[in-house]
Design an enzyme around this catalytic site. Sequence first.
Site, mmCIF file in Angstrom:
data_model
loop_
_atom_site.group_PDB
_atom_site.id
_atom_site.type_symbol
_atom_site.label_atom_id
_atom_site.label_comp_id
_atom_site.label_asym_id
_atom_site.label_seq_id
_atom_site.Cartn_x
_atom_site.Cartn_y
_atom_site.Cartn_z
ATOM 1 C CD GLU A 81 0.156 3.947 -4.945
ATOM 2 O OE1 GLU A 81 0.021 3.060 -4.084
ATOM 3 O OE2 GLU A 81 1.260 4.370 -5.318
ATOM 4 C CE LYS A 99 10.466 10.609 -1.179
ATOM 5 N NZ LYS A 99 9.420 11.438 -1.822
ATOM 6 C CG HIS A 143 -3.694 -21.206 -24.133
ATOM 7 N ND1 HIS A 143 -4.213 -22.220 -24.913
ATOM 8 C CD2 HIS A 143 -2.754 -20.599 -24.898
ATOM 9 C CE1 HIS A 143 -3.603 -22.239 -26.090
ATOM 10 N NE2 HIS A 143 -2.710 -21.263 -26.098
ATOM 11 C CD GLU A 185 4.363 -2.081 4.788
ATOM 12 O OE1 GLU A 185 3.142 -2.017 4.603
ATOM 13 O OE2 GLU A 185 5.089 -1.058 4.931
ATOM 14 N N GLY A 192 6.507 7.769 -5.544
ATOM 15 C CA GLY A 192 7.042 6.416 -5.484
ATOM 16 C C GLY A 192 6.862 5.626 -6.763
ATOM 17 N NE ARG A 193 0.810 6.936 -8.479
ATOM 18 C CZ ARG A 193 0.603 7.606 -7.364
ATOM 19 N NH1 ARG A 193 1.164 7.205 -6.239
ATOM 20 N NH2 ARG A 193 -0.163 8.682 -7.346
ATOM 21 C CE LYS A 199 1.474 2.480 3.720
ATOM 22 N NZ LYS A 199 2.430 3.485 3.211
#
Length: 549
Positions: free
Chosen positions: A353, A206, A384, A212, A267-268, A512
């Site tokens: 979050e 944004k 399993h 990153e 964001g999510r 951060k």
Amino acid sequence: MSQLTDLPAWKALWDHFEAAKDVHMRDLFANDPERAERYSLEVDGLFLDYSKNRLADDTLALLMELAHQVGLPAKIKAMFKGEKLNTTEQRAVLHVALRNRTNAPIKVDGEDVMPKVNAVLERMGRFAHAVRSGEWLGYTNQPITDIVSIGIGGSDLGPLMVCSALKPYGHPRLNMHFVSNVDGAQLKETLKKVHAETTLFVVESKTFTTQETLTNAITAREWFLSRARDEKAVAKHFVAVSTNKKAVGDFGIDPANMFEFWDWVGGRYSLWSAIGLPIMLYLGEENFSELLNGAHIMDQHFRNAPLEANMPVLLAMIGVWYINFYGGGSHVIAPYDQYLHRLPAFIQQLDMESNGKQVMLDGSPVDFETAPIIWGETGINGQHAFFQLLHQGTHISPIDLIASLENRSSLPGHHEILLANVFAQAEAFMRGKTADEVRVELAEQGLTGEALERLVPHKVFGGNRPTNTLLMTRLDPRNLGALIALYEHKIFVQGVIWHINSFDQWGVELGKQLAKTIHAELTGKLVDAPHDSSTSRLIQLYRQANGRA
């Protein structure tokens, strides 16, 4: 006591829990032949069976009363009206506007946001068509064959999960790649698979400053220019999902190929926005629209259905029952579909979050549990691996078993085995196996006496382990959209119950901030900033290993 724990319904639920906590689901089914029919619900192509839960009619009635007492109906209306429910950032919460297929006005600060939403969708559609049709050409006049999406968090997980889930609908010429980890290995391995002449990079940030994402994007740009050797060629191979037009232009991206979204899109919750550009490129505008349509159907159901017949509300309140009364601190997502293998990770971010909070809206500490730990894997693999703990461990971990009814496999017998396992696991979690049943089973195998009795406790399953079974008629864009929206709204409801803000994420900021200082030390730009002795030693170990001591 908090506002929540002082409510009459909350206190009544504790009294009810003491009376009902040891009731076994076997007995609930035996005493109510209509239980499965009464405790199920269908919304369009999505069917929910919630009958295998440790609850009865009076449990549900009290849970719905709690939802009313915290003002859930008013909160639902407030979200759809564009009120600023994200109080710490003073933002509206309007991912529902992104899939508002009726186009009814939704206002933020008096402005209808729908014209801007529709304009971006239209631009995305035109661009996706150009790439998919072969009209958009790279710097050597070849069509695009590979798309590399560079983002992190919601701008990565959402598109990655959807593109994986709907791979059968993808364009046969296009190969999708997703890069989020700043560990150079992921980008390095991705770049080995693609060619500069036919690769399109979608950079999703944004602010166009996310460390990153920009690190990966700049490295990708350098890789590209080492082959193209023409700065102007960047514009043919890089586009941006951002709002920072200057930074995008400085990078070499044509601002005409910058697709915006807004601060009321978390964001999510953003795959429905321009963040979903990789999805539209891969699936096409029509299938992306179907994804929005499915979410809109769930939105309308959530907005209009009474609480007791409202799928997101039911899932949320059943979750509250386990988290806050049974102490169920984790929740398992188990999709029985390989295409949905990234769904557990997506729901993990969406839930943890959003509701991983320790203070309420007024800033006071909570005195109850909030978000559970979300984890999971494809169901067959999970059987399993960790299902042993779910069947016979000491934890109560509710499980969502997710599958599609349609047999789309061309391999005979596979789907029947898959669905048999879904239904069998749900039954096994509910029924368990008593000591008497074990004895009969062992006797039939020829065991007797002490040898038989020695094995009995090891083979007993307590059962009474809760599951929800979610079945799609088929895994297609429409039903996937509804499924994602279902979980979004479930999480919102639980946030309302707990009086927390589900739409900020301050907890990700501290790491951060500290990383910026440590990065400067690792690169030699800063020496010996104050840290605890452990952190200082770790920094020194890195310096020694890389010749920077």
